[in-house]
Write a protein that holds these residues in place. Structure first.
Motif: not given
Length: 338
Positions: A80-90, A305-318
């Motif tokens: 549920s937490g994953i789905t909420h954030v995923a939907n927020k970012y489209g 949030e972390n996964l989408i950050g990494e998807i959007k930016d290959p240099n995203f700091i884990k």
């Protein structure tokens, strides 16, 4: 007629490019503008054109999620937490179940790759397992991955979000000890065994720190269905003078409580009980269940949030994150100290 970014821009008093930046959660736009644009987009009922976006950016806007099972409400809460954030970012999620099998997880990975998901969130079936195949794909391509609920021993820098289950097991047992319990059983479903060791080790360490002998016969792994949990608890209570029970998962507590009361024992006066994960059911039982809050919803949300950050930016700091467990005391363990 479909709402477009131009409609949103007109009402928000900004440019269409600003709307696009806001919808895509860009850091190039102020938080205030982003919030205003997203609010107006929601009010207008804006729906992104994912097909067009996918063609333009070679993205599917789908996230693959691999869970062991949804029988445990904890997994549902994290999803549920994953789905909420995923939907927020489209983004939308594609859910696969591994049934706690590492082989199934690998098959699920291949299936989700074929569906060209943009990233993966995995609830690993086996803790501390090396996962090179999860991030190294065909032709040495890589796919963003976040582990949810457990970490790993891989040399690859795999991001993860989890709770400190060792500490959780410790504080649950410590609480029972402080209420006067000296013969504390630890009950877990056998199909959750691989996930339980940190909690069990915390349980054992609390005994050591408070000078109480660890008795391995009081650590019980039983089948996960309610009837088997009930029968196993009855057998354990009949054999040993147990005054406390630590259920390593909240969903096990109901048949455990039924077993205790079936033998004419009172909760918490004769047997104090504490669960783990603080699922919504816990506070709604006839005898509200003490539990350990592992922040499941927040874990799922942060993983996304972390996964989408990494998807959007290959240099995203884990950002590997370990949540602190929180003791939640309710009626099932509130007995006077001896």
């Amino acid at each position: 007629m479909a709402i477009t970014i131009y409609d949103i821009a007109e009402k928000a008093g900004c440019s269409p490019s600003a709307v696009s930046l806001a919808i895509n959660n860009s850091k190039k736009i102020s938080v205030a503008t982003k919030e205003r644009v997203l609010k107006i987009a929601s009010e207008l009922g804006y729906t992104p054109n994912f097909s067009a976006r996918s063609l333009k950016r070679s993205q599917t806007y789908m996230i693959g999620v691999i869970a062991g099972t949804l029988d445990n409400p904890l997994s549902c809460t994290m999803v549920s937490g994953i789905t909420h954030v995923a939907n927020k970012y489209g983004y939308s999620i594609v859910l696969e179940l591994s049934s706690g099998s590492f082989e199934n997880e690998k098959n699920n990975i291949n299936l989700l790759r074929e569906r060209q998901v943009d990233g993966l969130i995995v609830f690993p079936s086996i803790p501390n397992t090396v996962f090179p195949s999860f991030i190294d794909g065909i032709n040495n391509e890589k796919i963003p991955l976040v582990l949810c609920g457990l970490s790993n021993k891989s040399q690859n820098a795999i991001n993860y979000v989890k709770c400190d289950n060792y500490k959780g097991g410790y504080i649950a047992t410590e609480h029972l000890i402080k209420t006067g319990c000296r013969k504390i059983a630890c009950i877990c479903a056998v199909d959750e065994r691989s996930h339980a060791f940190s909690r069990v080790n915390g349980y054992k360490q609390a005994h050591v720190d408070y000078g109480i002998p660890n008795d391995e016969v009081l650590i019980l792994f039983c089948p996960s269905d309610s009837e088997k949990i009930f029968e196993s608890t009855i057998n354990l209570l009949n054999q040993y003078d147990i005054d406390g029970i630590f259920c390593l998962y909240d969903y096990m507590a109901l048949p455990v409580m039924k077993a205790v009361t079936a033998l004419g024992k009172k909760i918490p006066d004769d047997v104090a009980i504490i669960g783990y994960d603080n699922i919504s059911l816990s506070q709604n039982l006839i005898i509200p269940l003490s539990s350990v809050n592992t922040h499941a919803y927040e874990m799922g949300a942060l993983a996304a949030e972390n996964l989408i950050g990494e998807i959007k930016d290959p240099n995203f700091i884990k950002q590997p994150t370990v949540f602190e467990p929180e003791l939640v005391v309710r009626q099932s363990s509130k007995k006077a100290p001896k």
